[in-house]
Design an enzyme around this catalytic site. Structure first.
Site, PDB file in Angstrom:
ATOM      1  N   GLU A 120       0.832  -1.210   0.000  1.00 29.76           N
ATOM      2  CA  GLU A 120       0.000   0.000   0.000  1.00 29.76           C
ATOM      3  C   GLU A 120       0.864   1.258   0.000  1.00 29.76           C
ATOM      4  OE1 GLU A 120      -4.249  -0.666   1.064  1.00 29.76           O
ATOM      5  OE2 GLU A 120      -3.296  -0.977   3.034  1.00 29.76           O
ATOM      6  N   GLU A 140      -4.491  -8.872   2.882  1.00 40.81           N
ATOM      7  CA  GLU A 140      -5.517  -8.560   3.889  1.00 40.81           C
ATOM      8  C   GLU A 140      -6.710  -9.508   3.860  1.00 40.81           C
ATOM      9  OE1 GLU A 140      -3.059  -4.859   3.586  1.00 40.81           O
ATOM     10  OE2 GLU A 140      -3.781  -6.417   2.208  1.00 40.81           O
TER      11      GLU A 140
END
Length: 266
Positions: A120, A140
């Site tokens: 990210e 995730e």
């Protein structure tokens, strides 16, 4: 210049090198790291002598994401920085470049794991280099979590949608060559040399006119969501003033005189 126990800061010429420095935890994000990153982004933009930023990780790893043990309730290192988060609840998002964009170009130099929060942060950088043994991915969903650092918005704008959705929905790892193939990174180099390659690119950037470099970066991002007509108009508004600078005149003069230009941000 600054730094914390989990973020090392070093000047290399006109480049500022930021090193995520928590190798015993694969550079998992911590409060000291996040506070150090945020302060470093601001400091780099405020220092006219810094023309580019290199972001890398210590110990052969870039970043393995958030500290999951802390999320599970075991506490996060660096509680002494908690007041910084209270004062600015968005500090961690700015540190991760979720909705903060430095004026100066940011080059990622990735070795080893660059997963979850690491991938990210990567999406907030401008140029990306990786060692051939690097691993990328957004894990995730495998943990029942959501990649809330911006990936569901940014990733499909940076790589083809089919690849973005596969990465987001499978949570599988991507080796460096595959990440290069889908456009997530720009260079794959021998392991242990990503920082060197990033500094090589930084040196090329640093030799250019800093006002021009910063205007070009700003134009690319601010026009990304515009129609072509609006984008071209915005480009003119951003670009024409650069031609009136002393640096633009110096660049042309140096070319004519066959010498390196001396830029003064003027």
């Amino acid at each position: 210049m600054g730094g914390t126990e989990h973020l090392s800061v070093e000047r290399v010429g006109a480049a500022l090198v930021l090193t995520l420095n928590r190798p015993e935890a694969k550079n998992a994000l911590s409060l000291p790291m996040l506070v150090g990153l945020y302060d470093a982004w601001l400091a780099a933009d405020e220092d006219d002598e810094i023309r580019s930023i290199v972001l890398t990780g210590a110990g052969g790893t870039f970043c393995a994401g958030m500290d999951l043990k802390a999320l599970a309730g075991d506490g996060m290192a660096g509680e002494q920085y908690r007041d910084r988060l209270r004062a600015d609840p968005d500090l961690h998002w700015k540190a991760m470049l979720r909705h903060h964009r430095p004026r100066k170009p940011v080059i990622a130099a990735v070795e080893g794991y660059c997963v979850a929060g690491g991938t990210e942060i990567l999406q907030g950088t401008d140029i990306r280099v990786a060692g051939e043994g690097a691993t990328f991915g957004l894990f995730e969903v495998r943990r029942g979590l959501f990649p809330i650092g911006g990936s569901t918005v940014r990733l499909a704008r940076q790589i083809p949608r089919t690849h973005a959705l596969e990465m987001l929905l499978t949570g599988r790892p991507y080796p460096a060559r595959e990440a290069e193939g889908i456009g997530l990174i720009g260079h794959v180099v021998p392991d242990g040399t990503a920082r060197d390659k990033a500094l090589e690119l930084a040196e090329l950037i640093n030799a250019c006119g800093p006002l021009a470099v910063e205007a070009v970066k700003a134009s690319v991002y601010e026009t990304a969501g515009m129609t072509e007509t609006d984008g071209l108009a915005a480009e003119l508004a951003r670009g024409w003033p650069v031609f009136d600078t002393a640096d633009a005149k110096e660049g042309s003069r140096a070319f004519a005189e066959k010498r390196p230009p001396v830029y003064r941000r003027a």
